[in-house]
Motif scaffolding. Structure first.
Motif, short mmCIF file in Angstrom:
data_model
loop_
_atom_site.label_atom_id
_atom_site.label_comp_id
_atom_site.label_asym_id
_atom_site.label_seq_id
_atom_site.Cartn_x
_atom_site.Cartn_y
_atom_site.Cartn_z
N ALA A 168 -23.29 -10.86 0.29
CA ALA A 168 -24.07 -9.63 0.37
C ALA A 168 -23.24 -8.41 0.01
N TYR A 169 -21.97 -8.59 -0.25
CA TYR A 169 -21.06 -7.48 -0.55
C TYR A 169 -20.46 -7.67 -1.93
N ALA A 170 -20.19 -6.58 -2.62
CA ALA A 170 -19.61 -6.64 -3.95
C ALA A 170 -18.21 -7.23 -3.89
N PRO A 171 -17.79 -7.98 -4.89
CA PRO A 171 -16.42 -8.50 -4.93
C PRO A 171 -15.41 -7.36 -4.78
N GLY A 172 -14.41 -7.59 -3.93
CA GLY A 172 -13.41 -6.57 -3.67
C GLY A 172 -13.65 -5.79 -2.39
N SER A 173 -14.80 -5.98 -1.77
CA SER A 173 -15.09 -5.30 -0.51
C SER A 173 -14.12 -5.77 0.57
N LEU A 174 -13.64 -4.87 1.40
CA LEU A 174 -12.60 -5.17 2.39
C LEU A 174 -13.15 -5.10 3.81
N ILE A 175 -12.65 -6.00 4.64
CA ILE A 175 -12.88 -5.96 6.08
C ILE A 175 -11.57 -6.29 6.77
N PHE A 176 -11.54 -6.18 8.09
CA PHE A 176 -10.36 -6.57 8.87
C PHE A 176 -10.77 -7.68 9.82
N VAL A 177 -10.08 -8.87 9.69
CA VAL A 177 -10.39 -10.03 10.52
C VAL A 177 -9.45 -10.01 11.71
N SER A 178 -10.00 -9.87 12.89
CA SER A 178 -9.18 -9.66 14.08
C SER A 178 -8.53 -10.93 14.61
N ASP A 179 -9.11 -12.11 14.27
CA ASP A 179 -8.56 -13.36 14.82
C ASP A 179 -8.36 -14.42 13.74
N ALA A 180 -7.84 -13.98 12.55
CA ALA A 180 -7.53 -14.95 11.50
C ALA A 180 -6.48 -15.94 11.99
N ALA A 181 -6.39 -17.12 11.33
CA ALA A 181 -5.51 -18.19 11.79
C ALA A 181 -4.06 -17.74 11.89
N GLY A 182 -3.59 -16.96 10.95
CA GLY A 182 -2.20 -16.52 10.95
C GLY A 182 -2.00 -15.19 11.64
#
Length: 374
Positions: free
Chosen positions: A338-352
């Motif tokens: 639903a978002y254009a390629p390159g759109s940014l978010i912040f993942v608070s609980d990514a694996a690393g």
């Protein structure tokens, strides 16, 4: 025999002592032509002079022996002579400085005037003609319309075929009102000018033709046009709408100065305690993104140095403050497609550990490894 209107005696053929009849007629004319009375409310004077004229008041008949109410009393040859007036006779009365007219029953002040049009109880002064002139006497000239108190109305009413379609005046207060009407019964407030402040209130709307200009001629540092929103507008003080079937709603803010040192357009958005500026800068020396025109957003408090947040030009976009990305846990990631390629978010609980991610148009990938967020 006498004349039918003023009861003047005729000279008869072969009459003896014609001068007596003639003089009687002259005396009567002297009494009734261009009549000027001393008073219309006084008793008979104790020492009248020949030529004195009075209008006999009904309340003082006892003082006017032999007179009837309303009679014209004239002192001639040491005696009072009484004449019954006819309806329409007029007389100037000296002690009140006004003209009185006899209506067939009593004398009354002339309280109405008609010029080519009949006056009535409401329209005491009536005039019919192509134009009216109120001229000066070598200086100023003012037309005054006076009302009794604030809740009354002092206004000019504009009519067509005796139907009122506009009213301008002090209507039920001290402010100047301009009203219009379709039927002469219901009026719509078009403009109001407050008598204390001079502020203009538009009742319905302001329809401006193409090319019209609203110009502010102020020269001080604080001069300018203010748009102050009222409580009824809620959070919105100014709306720019496009009512046409084509085109967009918008506004153009242009700098027309020929001075290159002020080649910019600046806007300030100010709350009670803070101020934020938006500027379009065309001076290369003040551009930070490598080109002009440059769109700038900066913070400024009480004339302090500009604290830049964003600069953008056709060459580059320069962010001068940290950027905060919207924060999502893995379990609540939105659909990346639903978002254009390159759109940014912040993942608070990514694996690393917490880190930014971007959309490739299909899935979210971690910025550090390009691996799919899971």
């Amino acid at each position: 025999m006498t004349t039918p209107r003023l009861d003047l005696p005729y000279l008869l053929p072969g009459q003896a002592q014609k001068h007596v009849t003639h003089n009687e007629g002259l005396s009567r004319l002297d009494m009734l032509v261009q009549t000027v009375a001393v008073s219309a409310s006084a008793p008979a004077p104790e020492a009248p002079a020949d030529g004195d004229i009075y209008l006999v008041p009904a309340s003082l008949l006892a003082d006017w022996d032999g007179a009837a109410a309303g009679n014209v009393a004239a002192r001639q040859d040491g005696a009072w002579h009484y004449v019954s007036p006819a309806a329409g006779w007029s007389c100037f009365v000296q002690d009140i400085g006004e003209t009185m007219r006899f209506d067939g029953a009593e004398w009354g002040r002339v309280d109405r005037l008609g010029v080519n049009h009949a006056p009535d109880d409401e329209n005491r002064l009536a005039l019919a003609g192509a134009a009216s002139l109120f001229n000066h006497l070598g200086g100023d000239h003012r037309l005054k319309i006076n009302k009794q108190s604030a809740e009354n109305t002092a206004a000019m009413l504009y009519q067509s075929d005796s139907v009122a379609h506009a009213e301008i005046g002090l209507c039920e207060d001290h402010d100047l009102h301009m009203k219009v009407s379709e039927d002469g019964l219901t009026f719509t407030e078009a403009l109001t000018l407050a008598h204390q402040s001079g502020e203009v209130t538009v009742g319905v709307g302001l329809n401006l033709p193409d090319g019209v200009k609203i110009r502010n001629n102020g020269t001080s540092a604080t001069s300018g046009v203010e748009i102050i929103g009222g409580g009824g507008l809620g959070p919105v003080s100014l709306r720019v709408l496009n009512d046409a079937s084509a085109g967009v709603a918008g506004a153009l803010f242009a700098q027309h100065s020929s001075n290159p040192d002020i080649d910019l357009v600046d806007f300030a958005f100010q709350t009670l305690t803070e101020k934020m500026n938006v500027r379009v800068e065309s001076r290369q020396a003040f551009a930070g993104s490598g080109g002009t025109p440059e769109f700038q957003v900066f913070h400024n408090i009480e004339g302090s140095a500009d604290d830049y947040i964003l600069r953008a030009s056709p060459h580059a976009v320069l962010l001068e403050k940290p950027v905060t990305l919207v924060n999502f846990p893995v379990a609540a990631l939105p659909d990346a497609s639903a978002y254009a390629p390159g759109s940014l978010i912040f993942v608070s609980d990514a694996a690393g550990g917490a880190e930014p991610a971007y959309s490739d148009g299909t899935v979210w990938r971690l910025c550090s490894s390009r691996s799919i967020v899971s």
